[in-house]
Design a protein around this motif. Structure first.
Motif, PDB file in Angstrom:
ATOM      1  N   UNK A   1      17.707  17.482  60.987  1.00  0.00           N
ATOM      2  CA  UNK A   1      16.700  18.224  61.738  1.00  0.00           C
ATOM      3  C   UNK A   1      16.946  18.146  63.241  1.00  0.00           C
ATOM      4  N   UNK A   2      16.443  19.132  63.944  1.00  0.00           N
ATOM      5  CA  UNK A   2      16.512  19.133  65.394  1.00  0.00           C
ATOM      6  C   UNK A   2      15.540  18.085  65.939  1.00  0.00           C
ATOM      7  N   UNK A   3      15.914  17.484  67.065  1.00  0.00           N
ATOM      8  CA  UNK A   3      15.102  16.441  67.685  1.00  0.00           C
ATOM      9  C   UNK A   3      14.112  17.053  68.671  1.00  0.00           C
ATOM     10  N   UNK A   4      12.834  16.747  68.481  1.00  0.00           N
ATOM     11  CA  UNK A   4      11.816  17.203  69.419  1.00  0.00           C
ATOM     12  C   UNK A   4      11.793  16.341  70.673  1.00  0.00           C
ATOM     13  N   UNK A   5      11.015  16.754  71.642  1.00  0.00           N
ATOM     14  CA  UNK A   5      10.931  16.020  72.905  1.00  0.00           C
ATOM     15  C   UNK A   5      10.425  14.606  72.650  1.00  0.00           C
ATOM     16  N   UNK A   6      11.154  13.644  73.225  1.00  0.00           N
ATOM     17  CA  UNK A   6      10.778  12.248  73.060  1.00  0.00           C
ATOM     18  C   UNK A   6      11.237  11.625  71.761  1.00  0.00           C
ATOM     19  N   UNK A   7      11.952  12.380  70.926  1.00  0.00           N
ATOM     20  CA  UNK A   7      12.361  11.878  69.613  1.00  0.00           C
ATOM     21  C   UNK A   7      13.777  11.309  69.610  1.00  0.00           C
ATOM     22  N   UNK A   8      14.447  11.364  70.746  1.00  0.00           N
ATOM     23  CA  UNK A   8      15.785  10.772  70.868  1.00  0.00           C
ATOM     24  C   UNK A   8      15.630   9.527  71.721  1.00  0.00           C
ATOM     25  N   UNK A   9      15.921   8.343  71.176  1.00  0.00           N
ATOM     26  CA  UNK A   9      15.511   7.116  71.861  1.00  0.00           C
ATOM     27  C   UNK A   9      16.607   6.087  72.098  1.00  0.00           C
ATOM     28  N   UNK A  10      17.897   6.466  72.003  1.00  0.00           N
ATOM     29  CA  UNK A  10      18.938   5.475  72.246  1.00  0.00           C
ATOM     30  C   UNK A  10      20.219   6.095  72.775  1.00  0.00           C
ATOM     31  N   UNK A  11      20.948   5.310  73.566  1.00  0.00           N
ATOM     32  CA  UNK A  11      22.254   5.681  74.120  1.00  0.00           C
ATOM     33  C   UNK A  11      23.266   4.643  73.663  1.00  0.00           C
ATOM     34  N   UNK A  12      24.466   5.071  73.248  1.00  0.00           N
ATOM     35  CA  UNK A  12      25.469   4.135  72.761  1.00  0.00           C
ATOM     36  C   UNK A  12      26.749   4.227  73.579  1.00  0.00           C
ATOM     37  N   UNK A  13      27.128   3.092  74.171  1.00  0.00           N
ATOM     38  CA  UNK A  13      28.419   2.953  74.849  1.00  0.00           C
ATOM     39  C   UNK A  13      29.366   2.322  73.832  1.00  0.00           C
ATOM     40  N   UNK A  14      30.331   3.104  73.341  1.00  0.00           N
ATOM     41  CA  UNK A  14      31.111   2.666  72.192  1.00  0.00           C
ATOM     42  C   UNK A  14      32.353   1.857  72.541  1.00  0.00           C
ATOM     43  N   UNK A  15      32.997   2.132  73.659  1.00  0.00           N
ATOM     44  CA  UNK A  15      34.238   1.432  73.979  1.00  0.00           C
ATOM     45  C   UNK A  15      34.223   0.822  75.377  1.00  0.00           C
ATOM     46  N   UNK A  16      33.699   1.556  76.313  1.00  0.00           N
ATOM     47  CA  UNK A  16      33.692   1.106  77.704  1.00  0.00           C
ATOM     48  C   UNK A  16      32.448   1.662  78.387  1.00  0.00           C
TER      49      UNK A  16
END
Length: 373
Positions: free
Chosen positions: A103-118
């Protein structure tokens, strides 16, 4: 072997603004990537893979210059999340489960950032993040091993955490101890019954907080939508929910830690909890005990300590007599196992725990079994 650590972050107001803006930009990329893959199939009958969506990012940055505010590997991770969402969808379709299309993410529904290598660097007091800056971090315990990834997460209550995935060496297997195997039957009357006769009481965290949660939810429902009062009331509700969740997590980790310290082999039933939740009479109680959380916590600690967790088929574990093997039919209300064949009479859950232990030991190779058996 990978191990995860979670630490509380203390960002400034300006850093919170930057983090929330980056979350919204990642949400935009997620929705755009999902739409691209969806349209490619519906219009062209063409399957799009992750690397194709990642190759679109430079062009997308030209169209939306604000995306340059986000570290490049963070945006690539967004494309990976869409890929994983589709893989989970196809797995559910293949297994005959309810598919649940991404499903598409509504406003405020995306809550994390991932730094995978650097893009991140950890100091004793600050966590340096590319495109964000130095954020104060509370390192309440030391980190063992090499940090592989860093995920910044915003909780519903407004708290920020850093989740670090660390690579460590595999733990050596400890020497066997007498009686170092156990079968565990989880339940509602008692949280767990061990095959040695011990019982762990059911804490019922949700039931304890249910009245308080209902009170703050009533206050939330009365607040007009879009007002500061409703926003404040929502945060109070989230705090109560967070308190319940924290109690569950802490309890599962404590029980798992004690089990791993005492036993070399721990046997659980491989329960289909989602299917059990379809029983509306027991759904609330089953959700409250969180058996799956206990199994996952024990598995992660066992891997680190060199112990073994075994999952067995739960079929008939409560019905079979642990002494003679006769199937004794009984309802959920019957708490005592009474066998007419051999005369065994014992607690229903203890009988099940002994059967679970037997099945677990049968599933192990002879070299993995305790010499005590």
């Amino acid at each position: 072997m990978l191990k995860s650590y979670r630490y509380r972050l203390k960002p400034t107001k300006s850093q919170v603004t930057i983090l929330e803006r980056q979350l919204e930009l990642c949400r935009f990329v997620y929705n755009d990537t999902l739409a691209y893959r969806k349209n490619a199939w519906e219009l062209e009958q063409r399957t799009v893979k992750r690397f194709e969506t990642q190759d679109r990012l430079p062009q997308l940055k030209l169209e939306v210059p604000e995306l340059k505010e986000v570290y490049s590997l963070v945006l690539q991770n967004v494309a990976l999340r869409v890929e994983l969402a589709f893989k989970a969808f196809f797995r559910r379709v293949k297994n005959g489960e309810e598919p649940g299309y991404p499903r598409f993410k509504g406003k405020g529904r995306y809550d994390s950032l991932s730094y995978t290598q650097s893009g991140f660097k950890l100091d004793s007091k600050v966590l340096s993040l590319s495109k964000i800056g130095d954020i104060k971090i509370k390192l309440h315990r030391p980190i063992e091993g090499k940090i592989k990834t860093c995920t910044i997460r915003r909780m519903p209550t407004g708290k920020w955490f850093a989740c670090l995935s660390v690579e460590i060496k595999d733990a050596p297997l400890p020497p066997w101890k007498d009686g170092s195997v156990v079968g565990i039957d989880v339940g509602l009357a008692s949280f767990a019954t061990l095959s040695n006769g011990e019982k762990i009481a059911n804490p019922r965290f949700f039931r304890e907080e249910e009245k308080e949660l209902a009170r703050v939810q009533r206050k939330l429902s009365k607040a007009p939508k879009g007002t500061p009062e409703r926003k404040a009331a929502l945060k109070v509700v989230e705090r109560v929910r967070e308190r319940i969740a924290n109690k569950r997590i802490d309890f599962a980790n404590q029980v798992g830690h004690k089990l791993v310290d005492r036993f070399g082999v721990i046997v659980f039933e491989d329960l289909d909890i989602m299917n059990m939740l379809k029983n509306h009479n027991l759904a609330k109680s089953i959700s409250d005990v969180a058996w799956g959380m206990l199994v996952k916590a024990t598995e992660s600690k066992a891997a680190y300590a060199g112990s073994k967790v075994v999952l067995v088929d739960p079929k008939y574990t409560s019905q079979i007599c642990s002494r003679c093997g006769l199937i004794v039919k009984k309802d959920l209300s019957e708490r005592v196992h009474s066998c007419s064949e051999c005369g065994l009479s014992m607690d229903r859950d203890l009988n099940a725990a002994i059967n679970i232990l037997r099945l677990g030991m049968q599933s192990l190779r002879k070299s993995d079994r305790s010499p005590a058996l």
